[in-house]
Scaffold this motif. Sequence first.
Motif, PDB file in Angstrom:
ATOM      1  N   ALA A 400       0.828  -1.204   0.000  1.00  0.00           N
ATOM      2  CA  ALA A 400       0.000   0.000   0.000  1.00  0.00           C
ATOM      3  C   ALA A 400       0.865   1.257   0.000  1.00  0.00           C
ATOM      4  N   TYR A 401       1.974   1.220   0.753  1.00  0.00           N
ATOM      5  CA  TYR A 401       2.866   2.386   0.768  1.00  0.00           C
ATOM      6  C   TYR A 401       3.561   2.560  -0.574  1.00  0.00           C
ATOM      7  N   ILE A 402       4.127   1.503  -1.103  1.00  0.00           N
ATOM      8  CA  ILE A 402       4.855   1.598  -2.369  1.00  0.00           C
ATOM      9  C   ILE A 402       3.938   2.098  -3.479  1.00  0.00           C
ATOM     10  N   GLU A 403       2.714   1.595  -3.516  1.00  0.00           N
ATOM     11  CA  GLU A 403       1.752   2.010  -4.529  1.00  0.00           C
ATOM     12  C   GLU A 403       1.495   3.514  -4.458  1.00  0.00           C
ATOM     13  N   ARG A 404       1.370   4.042  -3.258  1.00  0.00           N
ATOM     14  CA  ARG A 404       1.095   5.472  -3.096  1.00  0.00           C
ATOM     15  C   ARG A 404       2.360   6.312  -3.300  1.00  0.00           C
ATOM     16  N   TYR A 405       3.489   5.782  -2.845  1.00  0.00           N
ATOM     17  CA  TYR A 405       4.750   6.510  -3.049  1.00  0.00           C
ATOM     18  C   TYR A 405       5.005   6.757  -4.531  1.00  0.00           C
ATOM     19  N   LYS A 406       4.729   5.788  -5.371  1.00  0.00           N
ATOM     20  CA  LYS A 406       4.943   5.939  -6.815  1.00  0.00           C
ATOM     21  C   LYS A 406       4.185   7.152  -7.357  1.00  0.00           C
ATOM     22  N   VAL A 407       2.945   7.313  -6.921  1.00  0.00           N
ATOM     23  CA  VAL A 407       2.119   8.416  -7.408  1.00  0.00           C
ATOM     24  C   VAL A 407       2.704   9.754  -6.962  1.00  0.00           C
ATOM     25  N   PHE A 408       3.104   9.828  -5.679  1.00  0.00           N
ATOM     26  CA  PHE A 408       3.708  11.064  -5.167  1.00  0.00           C
ATOM     27  C   PHE A 408       4.994  11.385  -5.922  1.00  0.00           C
ATOM     28  N   ALA A 409       5.865  10.393  -6.062  1.00  0.00           N
ATOM     29  CA  ALA A 409       7.159  10.627  -6.693  1.00  0.00           C
ATOM     30  C   ALA A 409       6.994  11.109  -8.129  1.00  0.00           C
ATOM     31  N   ILE A 420      14.345  16.681  -3.741  1.00  0.00           N
ATOM     32  CA  ILE A 420      14.832  15.393  -3.253  1.00  0.00           C
ATOM     33  C   ILE A 420      13.750  14.767  -2.375  1.00  0.00           C
ATOM     34  N   ILE A 421      13.323  13.573  -2.730  1.00  0.00           N
ATOM     35  CA  ILE A 421      12.224  12.908  -2.031  1.00  0.00           C
ATOM     36  C   ILE A 421      12.784  11.887  -1.048  1.00  0.00           C
ATOM     37  N   VAL A 422      12.330  11.972   0.196  1.00  0.00           N
ATOM     38  CA  VAL A 422      12.706  11.012   1.226  1.00  0.00           C
ATOM     39  C   VAL A 422      11.598   9.973   1.341  1.00  0.00           C
ATOM     40  N   SER A 423      11.966   8.714   1.188  1.00  0.00           N
ATOM     41  CA  SER A 423      11.015   7.612   1.334  1.00  0.00           C
ATOM     42  C   SER A 423      11.304   6.882   2.640  1.00  0.00           C
ATOM     43  N   GLY A 424      10.519   5.855   2.945  1.00  0.00           N
ATOM     44  CA  GLY A 424      10.685   5.157   4.215  1.00  0.00           C
ATOM     45  C   GLY A 424      10.764   3.656   4.049  1.00  0.00           C
ATOM     46  N   SER A 425      11.498   3.008   4.959  1.00  0.00           N
ATOM     47  CA  SER A 425      11.665   1.555   4.917  1.00  0.00           C
ATOM     48  C   SER A 425      10.858   0.859   6.004  1.00  0.00           C
ATOM     49  N   GLY A 437      10.339  -3.197   1.626  1.00  0.00           N
ATOM     50  CA  GLY A 437      10.413  -1.775   1.311  1.00  0.00           C
ATOM     51  C   GLY A 437      11.682  -1.427   0.559  1.00  0.00           C
ATOM     52  N   TRP A 438      12.814  -1.949   1.038  1.00  0.00           N
ATOM     53  CA  TRP A 438      14.086  -1.657   0.385  1.00  0.00           C
ATOM     54  C   TRP A 438      14.136  -2.205  -1.036  1.00  0.00           C
ATOM     55  N   GLU A 439      13.649  -3.422  -1.214  1.00  0.00           N
ATOM     56  CA  GLU A 439      13.671  -4.036  -2.541  1.00  0.00           C
ATOM     57  C   GLU A 439      12.873  -3.195  -3.538  1.00  0.00           C
ATOM     58  N   GLU A 440      11.689  -2.752  -3.125  1.00  0.00           N
ATOM     59  CA  GLU A 440      10.831  -1.989  -4.033  1.00  0.00           C
ATOM     60  C   GLU A 440      11.372  -0.577  -4.267  1.00  0.00           C
ATOM     61  N   LEU A 441      11.895   0.045  -3.223  1.00  0.00           N
ATOM     62  CA  LEU A 441      12.399   1.408  -3.373  1.00  0.00           C
ATOM     63  C   LEU A 441      13.646   1.451  -4.253  1.00  0.00           C
ATOM     64  N   LYS A 442      14.465   0.413  -4.191  1.00  0.00           N
ATOM     65  CA  LYS A 442      15.629   0.357  -5.079  1.00  0.00           C
ATOM     66  C   LYS A 442      15.193   0.240  -6.534  1.00  0.00           C
ATOM     67  N   LYS A 443      14.137  -0.517  -6.779  1.00  0.00           N
ATOM     68  CA  LYS A 443      13.608  -0.633  -8.144  1.00  0.00           C
ATOM     69  C   LYS A 443      13.138   0.718  -8.669  1.00  0.00           C
ATOM     70  N   LEU A 444      12.647   1.552  -7.755  1.00  0.00           N
ATOM     71  CA  LEU A 444      12.103   2.854  -8.133  1.00  0.00           C
ATOM     72  C   LEU A 444      13.170   3.948  -8.147  1.00  0.00           C
ATOM     73  N   ASP A 445      14.436   3.567  -7.924  1.00  0.00           N
ATOM     74  CA  ASP A 445      15.536   4.535  -7.885  1.00  0.00           C
ATOM     75  C   ASP A 445      15.288   5.626  -6.840  1.00  0.00           C
TER      76      ASP A 445
END
Length: 676
Positions: A400-409, A420-425, A437-445
């Motif tokens: 749910a977080y990753i899905e929403r983070y993508k839209v914000f980013a 510069i966007i700060v995300s969370g693990s 969280g780390w695996e998905e955020l790395k995919k999203l650069d």
Amino acid sequence: MVKSVLKFVLWTIVIAGSVSGCKDTSTNENTDTEYSAGSTTDLKVDFKDTGIKIQPTMYGVFFEDINFAADGGLYAEMVKNRSFEFTLPKMGWLEPNSDRHNLNTNSGFMTVIKRKGTTGNHNYARVEVKNDQGYVLENEGFRGMGVKQDAKYNISVKAAKQSGNIQEIHFQLVDSNGEAIGETMIEPKGTEWNTFTSQITASKTEKKAKLKIMFKGTGVIDLDMISLFPEDTWKGRKNGLRKDLVQLLADLNPGFLRFPGGCIVEGRTLARRYQWKKTVGPMEDREILVNRWNTEFDHRPTPDYYQSFGLGFFEYFQLSEDLGAEPLPILSCGIACQFNTGELVPMEELDPYVQDALDLIEFANGAVDTPWGRVRSDMGHPEPFNMKYIGVGNEQWGPAYIERYKVFAKAIKSKYPDMIIVSGSGPFPEGDYFDYGWEELKKLDAEIVDEHYYKPPQWFRDNATRYDEYDRSGPKIFAGEYAAQSVAIASPDNKNNWECALSEAAFMTGLERNAEVVHLSSYAPLMAHEEGWQWTPDLIWFNNLTSYGTPNYHVQKMYSTNPGTDLLKITKDGKALTGQENLYATVVKDSNKNKLIIKLVNTSDKAQNVSIDLSGGDVKSKGKTLTLTSPELSDVNSFEKPDNISPVEAEFNSEGHQAQLNLAAQSFTILSLELN
């Protein structure tokens, strides 16, 4: 901030059971190297340029309105519930000689009236003074009001006469015995709302004062925004911030200020999330919100804990500017605290949340002819705040977080590509949530990932190597919330003791040594009221009169005021010192001040001799040491002994190209030497 970890009580108890204290053994658990108290450990500084810079944001502060940190703390307002907006609108207010049920003794009474319309200020008080028996209204403040002898305090009140002839309103500061220690009065005029001001000079220092209000004449009068501020605020700003608390922050030399939280960003429900737009503009129009920490813990219920937002987003940006710190606001990503309800805004309804982020960037950086830039300008700051960072979500986890983070980013980068966007693990430094969280955020650069850890002291000592193997080409690290827990997470018995602070000092050598990947770090929580706290430990403690920094505060300050600009290497037998022989070390060069700065932590219960080879650089023989230590790991600072554990500075002379030091038992030492 993960403080509602009640679901994880068993987990924390198990972890707490692993705490064994700083050990002095002939063999350290991180190495096979033996040592004795009389031996000398040889270290070597490599002066070769590593190309790694210490980021100006390396050491910062994280502010959350927990433990009465804002209302009753940093925000210097002394009247609690000044506009009668609490769920129980009379909370904080007393009518000591009013009895509605006995007309023979009823000198008057107060009724709270609800306004029509949608203004943020929904209520006001209607006071009816019936006779000359002396109707009195009192405000108890935030666990009392702290006033100092000869200090001046500014009264402000909105009033509108309705009937009768109330000629004067008298304001008194009274001590804990009810004796007046300062007084003033205003003459209310007119049937329309007007603001009246005056000033009280205190004749006595009192920790538990109250504000007493009395009336001359009879009749009906409406009151609102009854306010009392010290005149002596930070930078002398009217109705500003508490001076001693901001000074403690300024002394930390922070590289950034993260705000406003923490779990209050998320809220227990989405309706109770932090909405920055409600915290800007005229003070009386800022709609208050029940603080999410008010009844979070059974061990520390605080039903009178609300957010007035007198300390709102404009004031946070202004404070960042005052401190010379980068502002780092964190916004809701459409997920309420997952330790409470975990309420999700549907994806098709996420647009207003994303727009809040875009509008915040405009508020901070936009020209005065933009809608939100104009709001900032109208508040007295036409120049932009030059915000560079924005955080999406506090410590959410899962798909749910990753899905929403993508839209914000996507939205933020499309309009503001340099932001510069700060995300969370997530809330923990390991486990399934963290790994996913780390695996998905790395995919999203992702650019920066926020990690949080509330762990026993031993964990911090063992994790000085945590970032040694992190991918240098991946996201950078924000160690956004950490604090050693002396007992267990969320335990009311946690102490800011020397073992916790010393262990954090050891851990921070690992942050600094890995400055290539760690770009920001901050202890949490920042502040706590002596009587209003919910969570321990905390960096700064205060009451209504005074404040002090904990041993943890001094560790943070020693790092943040000696950050350096360039990372060098300090080794033993060619290896970084990460706990071998209970020693931890890091070294930086400060090219601005032309200094070499070596940080050394000895977690052994015996003093240790070290000899540092400086032959690779041109170093002057004279320098200074700054040492923080205490004989017992359980030692703390307190209101009675605020400097019980505090740094001691001394002159230092090296011998040729060798720096010889005797590191006190259980100590943190900084050696500073000038470079030729």
